[in-house]
Design a protein around this motif. Structure first.
Motif, PDB file in Angstrom:
ATOM      1  N   UNK A 170       0.469  -1.342   0.228  1.00  0.00           N
ATOM      2  CA  UNK A 170      -0.034  -0.119  -0.010  1.00  0.00           C
ATOM      3  C   UNK A 170       0.655   1.405   0.084  1.00  0.00           C
ATOM      4  N   UNK A 171       1.891   1.043   0.574  1.00  0.00           N
ATOM      5  CA  UNK A 171       2.777   2.206   0.295  1.00  0.00           C
ATOM      6  C   UNK A 171       3.633   2.607  -0.494  1.00  0.00           C
ATOM      7  N   UNK A 386       5.301   7.069   8.445  1.00  0.00           N
ATOM      8  CA  UNK A 386       6.344   8.356   8.430  1.00  0.00           C
ATOM      9  C   UNK A 386       7.177   8.948   7.473  1.00  0.00           C
ATOM     10  N   UNK A 387       8.008   7.859   6.941  1.00  0.00           N
ATOM     11  CA  UNK A 387       9.124   7.978   5.639  1.00  0.00           C
ATOM     12  C   UNK A 387       8.654   7.361   4.446  1.00  0.00           C
ATOM     13  N   UNK A 388       7.580   6.678   3.892  1.00  0.00           N
ATOM     14  CA  UNK A 388       7.789   5.981   2.969  1.00  0.00           C
ATOM     15  C   UNK A 388       8.001   7.413   1.899  1.00  0.00           C
ATOM     16  N   UNK A 389       7.602   8.266   1.652  1.00  0.00           N
ATOM     17  CA  UNK A 389       7.836   9.481   1.089  1.00  0.00           C
ATOM     18  C   UNK A 389       9.578   9.638   0.495  1.00  0.00           C
ATOM     19  N   UNK A 390       9.738   9.858   1.810  1.00  0.00           N
ATOM     20  CA  UNK A 390      11.195   9.853   1.604  1.00  0.00           C
ATOM     21  C   UNK A 390      12.189   8.695   1.277  1.00  0.00           C
ATOM     22  N   UNK A 391      10.962   7.320   1.725  1.00  0.00           N
ATOM     23  CA  UNK A 391      12.422   5.909   0.490  1.00  0.00           C
ATOM     24  C   UNK A 391      12.115   5.761  -0.445  1.00  0.00           C
ATOM     25  N   UNK A 392      10.301   6.499  -1.092  1.00  0.00           N
ATOM     26  CA  UNK A 392      10.290   6.496  -2.792  1.00  0.00           C
ATOM     27  C   UNK A 392      11.470   7.780  -3.478  1.00  0.00           C
ATOM     28  N   UNK A 393      11.453   8.709  -2.243  1.00  0.00           N
ATOM     29  CA  UNK A 393      12.042  10.064  -3.569  1.00  0.00           C
ATOM     30  C   UNK A 393      13.685   9.298  -3.092  1.00  0.00           C
ATOM     31  N   UNK A 394      14.700   8.372  -2.244  1.00  0.00           N
ATOM     32  CA  UNK A 394      15.081   7.611  -2.573  1.00  0.00           C
ATOM     33  C   UNK A 394      15.453   7.236  -3.328  1.00  0.00           C
ATOM     34  N   UNK A 395      14.345   6.482  -3.834  1.00  0.00           N
ATOM     35  CA  UNK A 395      14.291   5.395  -4.491  1.00  0.00           C
ATOM     36  C   UNK A 395      14.868   5.355  -6.276  1.00  0.00           C
ATOM     37  N   UNK A 396      13.722   6.604  -6.726  1.00  0.00           N
ATOM     38  CA  UNK A 396      14.192   7.717  -8.058  1.00  0.00           C
ATOM     39  C   UNK A 396      14.633   8.257  -7.473  1.00  0.00           C
ATOM     40  N   UNK A 397      15.442   8.885  -6.516  1.00  0.00           N
ATOM     41  CA  UNK A 397      17.484   9.085  -7.339  1.00  0.00           C
ATOM     42  C   UNK A 397      18.488   9.052  -6.942  1.00  0.00           C
TER      43      UNK A 397
END
Length: 467
Positions: A170-171, A386-397
């Motif tokens: 879901x995240x 709390x941090x899925x958006x950060x994880x996704x941004x890190x994955x894209x980067x």
């Protein structure tokens, strides 16, 4: 200071659990002690509004699963099916491979969708019988069951229907088959290294002359089967297989029958408000409960004479065990909810976010929060919320597929969550009649292997790009 308060509460609860004290008593004491040192005015509101709310909510959802699982396990025992399965297993694989047999049975049930707690109740009777006949120390049973049920089939193998493998979908917008090669490699690593460790323990015990244990001092031993001729092993294992199959069928059928929600008006005096049930959130639990009922009815159909002879006394013991196990786990759930609401927990979460490598950051964050809350699913849910958006941004980067983040998060959740205060660990020890001092060392060794596997998977991905 807020961080030290959270750490002190966690260490205190782990200490009292290891010393054999009741978590039902000390989980609220540890949680509310932390609240008292943080903000004394919140002690009463936190106790009623958060601790008790989460504890009762857990029991509302899962107590029927504990109850039916305990009754199913007891019927497997008193019917003689456990002894029949053990006798057939010894003939096929040999007494020296008793541990591998238990691990594989646990893995089959867990991967088939049976709840981890149900697996503990269902497998223990014939694990005890098999270890007794093979003269392997009983204290190794929890570590063996933990390897089969709490590790690779819980969150590593692709496609597993356990909640730890479902939450990341879901995240990250992935599915349960995310990163199949990495998950499989991680699962094989855990199985091989875990079995090497358990076999080393068995050989060390054999060399020192340690056997199964003194019957006079052992607790919660399955009763000896006195019903005469043993059942055919294919009939004996049929209820276990039917639980897995029925669980899958009910999981598919229940949402189609009820839809996303179902409402009814109670037949009471006055104008009662409709009761609305969100089926999408409860269907998996209904499926497990229905599957366990199928298993219970199957045992009774094939072994009704020995079952009826001991049904009253046997089910009393099973119900007592279910009450204790569910209350232990529910208290842990309440403790985790209170700790997660304190400022010190936020300090921990923010500090973990400073780890530079994106996959290592995710792995350490998820496994640390799972350890603090004592819950794989709880810690992972908090971390990803709390941090899925950060994880996704890190994955894209970094150009890392989200499937890899899914698999790393799932596997990390089942790492350090199995600390002494974990509800599943306490349930496992309560069911097997052992203490932390007797058996936790081996469970913790499996925990270390499981945690190490996450970083092995990360290393394999960076070395090969395999997904």
């Amino acid at each position: 200071m807020s961080f030290l308060i959270v750490l002190a509460a966690l260490c205190f609860l782990m200490f009292v659990a290891y010393r054999g004290h009741s978590v039902i008593l000390f989980a609220p004491i540890a949680a509310l002690g932390a609240v008292l040192l943080t903000d004394p005015s919140l002690v009463a509101p936190m106790f009623t509004g958060l601790f008790m709310d989460k504890m009762v909510g857990f029991l509302k959802l899962y107590f029927p699963v504990f109850l039916l699982g305990a009754v199913f396990g007891k019927l497997i025992e008193i019917s003689g099916f456990s002894k029949a399965i053990v006798a057939a297993t010894i003939r096929i694989v040999g007494a020296q491979r008793a541990m591998l047999s238990i691990v594989l049975v646990c893995a089959l049930l867990t991967y088939g969708g049976v709840s981890l707690f149900v697996v503990v109740f269902a497998v223990y009777p014939f694990a005890a019988e098999l270890f007794r006949q093979s003269d392997i120390p009983k204290r190794l049973i929890p570590g063996t069951i933990a390897l089969g049920a709490f590790t690779f089939t819980m969150d590593a193998l692709p496609g597993t229907p356990q909640i730890q493998n479902i939450i990341p979908t879901s995240f990250f917008g992935t599915n349960t088959w995310a990163a199949p090669w990495l998950g499989t490699l991680g699962g094989v690593f855990i199985l091989v290294v875990g079995m090497l460790y358990l076999d080393w323990c068995r050989r060390a015990a054999l060399k020192s002359g340690e056997g199964y244990g003194d019957p006079a001092t052992l607790v919660n031993e399955p009763a000896e089967f006195t019903g005469g001729k043993l059942a055919n092993p294919f009939i004996a294992i049929l209820p276990l297989l039917l639980v897995g199959v029925a669980n899958k069928l009910f999981t598919d059928w229940i949402p189609r029958f009820y839809g996303d929600s179902h409402a009814f008006v109670p037949a009471v005096v006055g104008n009662a408000a409709p009761v609305v049930q969100d089926v999408s959130k409860i269907a998996a639990i209904w499926a497990v409960e229905g599957a366990l009922l199928v298993g219970i009815l199957t045992v009774m159909a094939f072994a009704w004479k020995p079952v009826l002879a001991s049904f009253a006394e046997g089910t009393k013991n099973a119900i007592g065990g279910a009450l204790l196990a569910s209350m232990n786990t529910a208290s842990e759930y309440g403790f985790g909810a209170v700790i997660a609401a304190l400022p010190g927990f936020l300090v921990v979460a923010n500090a973990l976010g400073a780890i530079p490598n994106p996959l290592v950051n995710e792995a350490v964050t998820v496994t640390a929060l799972a350890g603090i809350t004592g819950s794989a699913s709880g810690g992972m849910s908090i971390a990803l919320a709390a941090m899925s958006e950060t994880f996704i941004a890190n994955a894209d980067a970094a150009g890392i597929p989200l499937e890899v983040f899914h698999r790393v998060a799932a596997m990390a959740s089942g790492g350090m969550d199995t600390l002494p205060h974990n509800g599943a660990v306490i349930t496992l020890l309560a069911v097997t009649g052992l203490t932390h001092r007797q058996a936790y060392k081996d469970v913790f060794a499996i925990t270390i292997i499981k945690t190490l596997a996450v970083f092995v998977v990360i290393g394999v991905f960076y070395a090969t790009g395999l997904i």
